[in-house]
Design a protein around this motif. Structure first.
Motif, PDB file in Angstrom:
ATOM      1  N   SER A   1      -5.951  -2.494 -10.911  1.00 44.33           N
ATOM      2  CA  SER A   1      -6.510  -1.493 -10.003  1.00 44.33           C
ATOM      3  C   SER A   1      -5.408  -0.753  -9.252  1.00 44.33           C
ATOM      4  O   SER A   1      -5.601  -0.333  -8.100  1.00 44.33           O
ATOM      5  CB  SER A   1      -7.472  -2.147  -9.006  1.00 44.33           C
ATOM      6  OG  SER A   1      -6.801  -3.111  -8.192  1.00 44.33           O
TER       7      SER A   1
ATOM      8  N   TYR B   1      -3.283  -6.766  -8.190  1.00 40.83           N
ATOM      9  CA  TYR B   1      -3.593  -5.339  -8.262  1.00 40.83           C
ATOM     10  C   TYR B   1      -3.224  -4.701  -9.604  1.00 40.83           C
ATOM     11  O   TYR B   1      -3.275  -3.477  -9.739  1.00 40.83           O
ATOM     12  CB  TYR B   1      -2.873  -4.592  -7.135  1.00 40.83           C
ATOM     13  CG  TYR B   1      -3.333  -4.994  -5.750  1.00 40.83           C
ATOM     14  CD1 TYR B   1      -4.586  -4.608  -5.282  1.00 40.83           C
ATOM     15  CD2 TYR B   1      -2.524  -5.765  -4.930  1.00 40.83           C
ATOM     16  CE1 TYR B   1      -5.017  -4.976  -4.011  1.00 40.83           C
ATOM     17  CE2 TYR B   1      -2.949  -6.144  -3.666  1.00 40.83           C
ATOM     18  CZ  TYR B   1      -4.199  -5.750  -3.211  1.00 40.83           C
ATOM     19  OH  TYR B   1      -4.619  -6.124  -1.963  1.00 40.83           O
TER      20      TYR B   1
ATOM     21  N   PRO C   1       0.832  -1.198   0.000  1.00 43.09           N
ATOM     22  CA  PRO C   1       0.000   0.000   0.000  1.00 43.09           C
ATOM     23  C   PRO C   1       0.869   1.251   0.000  1.00 43.09           C
ATOM     24  O   PRO C   1       1.920   1.288   0.646  1.00 43.09           O
ATOM     25  CB  PRO C   1      -0.784  -0.120   1.309  1.00 43.09           C
ATOM     26  CG  PRO C   1       0.146  -0.860   2.216  1.00 43.09           C
ATOM     27  CD  PRO C   1       0.926  -1.813   1.340  1.00 43.09           C
TER      28      PRO C   1
ATOM     29  N   ASP D   1      -0.910   5.343   3.676  1.00 45.34           N
ATOM     30  CA  ASP D   1      -2.331   5.689   3.740  1.00 45.34           C
ATOM     31  C   ASP D   1      -2.762   6.175   5.115  1.00 45.34           C
ATOM     32  O   ASP D   1      -3.943   6.160   5.450  1.00 45.34           O
ATOM     33  CB  ASP D   1      -3.197   4.505   3.300  1.00 45.34           C
ATOM     34  CG  ASP D   1      -3.036   3.284   4.191  1.00 45.34           C
ATOM     35  OD1 ASP D   1      -2.101   3.264   5.017  1.00 45.34           O
ATOM     36  OD2 ASP D   1      -3.851   2.349   4.064  1.00 45.34           O
TER      37      ASP D   1
ATOM     38  N   ALA E   1      -3.297   1.737  -7.493  1.00 46.32           N
ATOM     39  CA  ALA E   1      -3.766   2.965  -6.853  1.00 46.32           C
ATOM     40  C   ALA E   1      -3.277   4.219  -7.554  1.00 46.32           C
ATOM     41  O   ALA E   1      -3.900   5.278  -7.450  1.00 46.32           O
ATOM     42  CB  ALA E   1      -3.323   2.992  -5.388  1.00 46.32           C
TER      43      ALA E   1
ATOM     44  N   CYS F   1     -10.003   6.243   1.283  1.00 50.69           N
ATOM     45  CA  CYS F   1     -10.962   5.492   2.091  1.00 50.69           C
ATOM     46  C   CYS F   1     -12.376   6.014   1.871  1.00 50.69           C
ATOM     47  O   CYS F   1     -13.319   5.235   1.684  1.00 50.69           O
ATOM     48  CB  CYS F   1     -10.569   5.577   3.562  1.00 50.69           C
ATOM     49  SG  CYS F   1     -11.658   4.645   4.680  1.00 50.69           S
TER      50      CYS F   1
ATOM     51  N   ARG G   1     -11.718   3.441  -2.347  1.00 51.17           N
ATOM     52  CA  ARG G   1     -10.594   2.956  -3.154  1.00 51.17           C
ATOM     53  C   ARG G   1      -9.528   2.350  -2.243  1.00 51.17           C
ATOM     54  O   ARG G   1      -9.272   2.860  -1.153  1.00 51.17           O
ATOM     55  CB  ARG G   1      -9.970   4.095  -3.966  1.00 51.17           C
ATOM     56  CG  ARG G   1     -10.818   4.605  -5.099  1.00 51.17           C
ATOM     57  CD  ARG G   1     -10.150   5.782  -5.798  1.00 51.17           C
ATOM     58  NE  ARG G   1      -8.778   5.468  -6.205  1.00 51.17           N
ATOM     59  CZ  ARG G   1      -7.939   6.375  -6.753  1.00 51.17           C
ATOM     60  NH1 ARG G   1      -8.339   7.616  -6.930  1.00 51.17           N
ATOM     61  NH2 ARG G   1      -6.723   6.014  -7.093  1.00 51.17           N
ATOM     62  N   HIS G   2      -8.882   1.286  -2.719  1.00 48.97           N
ATOM     63  CA  HIS G   2      -7.789   0.694  -1.945  1.00 48.97           C
ATOM     64  C   HIS G   2      -6.479   1.436  -2.254  1.00 48.97           C
ATOM     65  O   HIS G   2      -6.348   2.115  -3.286  1.00 48.97           O
ATOM     66  CB  HIS G   2      -7.655  -0.806  -2.241  1.00 48.97           C
ATOM     67  CG  HIS G   2      -7.128  -1.117  -3.612  1.00 48.97           C
ATOM     68  ND1 HIS G   2      -5.821  -0.902  -3.982  1.00 48.97           N
ATOM     69  CD2 HIS G   2      -7.731  -1.650  -4.710  1.00 48.97           C
ATOM     70  CE1 HIS G   2      -5.627  -1.276  -5.227  1.00 48.97           C
ATOM     71  NE2 HIS G   2      -6.774  -1.727  -5.704  1.00 48.97           N
ATOM     72  N   PRO G   3      -5.472   1.329  -1.383  1.00 49.80           N
ATOM     73  CA  PRO G   3      -4.220   2.061  -1.577  1.00 49.80           C
ATOM     74  C   PRO G   3      -3.093   1.227  -2.191  1.00 49.80           C
ATOM     75  O   PRO G   3      -1.947   1.677  -2.203  1.00 49.80           O
ATOM     76  CB  PRO G   3      -3.852   2.449  -0.143  1.00 49.80           C
ATOM     77  CG  PRO G   3      -4.310   1.274   0.664  1.00 49.80           C
ATOM     78  CD  PRO G   3      -5.570   0.767  -0.013  1.00 49.80           C
ATOM     79  N   PHE G   4      -3.392   0.041  -2.724  1.00 50.26           N
ATOM     80  CA  PHE G   4      -2.323  -0.883  -3.088  1.00 50.26           C
ATOM     81  C   PHE G   4      -1.754  -0.632  -4.484  1.00 50.26           C
ATOM     82  O   PHE G   4      -2.463  -0.262  -5.416  1.00 50.26           O
ATOM     83  CB  PHE G   4      -2.804  -2.319  -2.998  1.00 50.26           C
ATOM     84  CG  PHE G   4      -2.792  -2.854  -1.596  1.00 50.26           C
ATOM     85  CD1 PHE G   4      -1.681  -3.521  -1.106  1.00 50.26           C
ATOM     86  CD2 PHE G   4      -3.877  -2.656  -0.756  1.00 50.26           C
ATOM     87  CE1 PHE G   4      -1.663  -4.003   0.202  1.00 50.26           C
ATOM     88  CE2 PHE G   4      -3.864  -3.132   0.546  1.00 50.26           C
ATOM     89  CZ  PHE G   4      -2.754  -3.804   1.027  1.00 50.26           C
TER      90      PHE G   4
ATOM     91  N   GLY H   1      -4.559   8.995   2.107  1.00 47.04           N
ATOM     92  CA  GLY H   1      -5.160   7.723   2.484  1.00 47.04           C
ATOM     93  C   GLY H   1      -6.594   7.885   2.949  1.00 47.04           C
ATOM     94  O   GLY H   1      -7.468   7.065   2.628  1.00 47.04           O
TER      95      GLY H   1
END
Length: 282
Positions: free
Chosen positions: A244, A241, A194, A197, A246, A206, A210-213, A202
């Motif tokens: 997707s 990932y 990640p 975050d 980040a 959230c 959305r994810h932070p990876f 971060g």
């Protein structure tokens, strides 16, 4: 003519204050910024409370920045601005290696290492042989190309994030190609991680669901006299990932199959082969 501010004429009023002798490029950029920013405010009918939250967000973004953390780069990355700036400034010919985001964790002053060295100074992680060639658009090897590399450790952190845990310059190295244009070194198979975050960026992710990876990747900065400098990554094929990321940094030609080697032998467990193709700078 004196122009007083109104909602209808807000852009013209502000831009009219730019002095005629201002730097032309600065005037162009700032005038466009004002035009788009005012259009955004009108488009969403931004409230005073929302603007106050935005100011507070930017204030906290600046306050969390340090010598080893650049929250504004993270903000630019997760909004796709870093990749867009990269795209408009790196319109290179077909067949050359695509670029991607620089990221906030590059370090200047890393020592040049002997070709073939192991950049994993703590010895933690699954050893991986990285190798390939730096070539021109015709496939000819480029001599004296500088290959600057860096990656996270087995726990997903860069050395600058853990100065009291990792050795300085862990998983970093600079190599210089010979007449054959080849590079090779041992590192570790990167892992997904990640982005930081625990700050304003971060929190924004959230709230947006959305994810932070970031998918696992090795950073490369490749340069040679007479050629365009290349900032890119190689991504581990199959990472969950990839679609997707980040920071939107993945490009299909940069996804690499990491080959599993015979683990009964001493040496790296993985091999990642990739050739970098540089276009001329003129």
């Amino acid at each position: 003519m004196t122009r007083y501010f109104s909602e209808a004429d807000s852009v013209e009023t502000v831009n009219a204050r730019v002095a005629p002798d201002a730097d032309p490029r600065l005037a162009q950029v700032m005038s466009s910024l004002v035009r788009h920013l005012h259009a955004f405010v009108k488009d969403v009918t931004l409230t005073e409370a929302e603007w106050g939250i935005a100011i507070d967000f930017l204030t906290h973004t600046g306050q969390i920045c340090s010598d080893t953390r650049q929250e504004f780069i993270l903000l630019s990355d997760v909004l796709g601005v870093s990749m867009l700036v990269d795209a408009v400034n790196n319109r290179k010919p077909a067949g050359s290696t695509p670029s991607t985001v620089f990221g906030p964790f590059h370090v200047d002053g890393v020592p040049e290492r002997e070709m073939g060295s192991n950049i994993s100074l703590d010895g933690v992680g699954e050893a991986c042989l990285f190798e390939g060639q730096v070539v021109d658009m015709d496939g000819h090897p480029i001599k004296d190309a500088i290959v600057d590399v860096w990656s996270d450790n087995a726990d997903g952190f860069y050395d600058v994030q853990q100065p009291d845990i990792q050795p300085q310059h862990n998983n970093r190295g600079i190599f210089r190609t010979g007449a054959d244009g080849r590079y090779w070194f041992t590192g570790i198979k990167p892992v997904s991680y990640p982005i930081p975050d625990d700050g304003p960026v971060g929190q924004m992710l959230c709230h947006l669901g959305r994810h932070p990876f970031r998918p696992a990747h090795m950073h490369f900065l490749v340069s040679a006299p007479g050629y365009h400098r290349l900032i890119t990554h190689t991504f581990v094929a199959g990472d969950s990932y990839l679609e997707s990321d980040a920071v939107f940094g993945v490009k299909a030609p940069l996804i690499v199959d990491f080959e599993a080697l015979d683990t009964t032998q001493d040496g790296p467990r993985w091999r990642a082969a990739y050739d970098f193709v540089l276009p001329p700078s003129t």
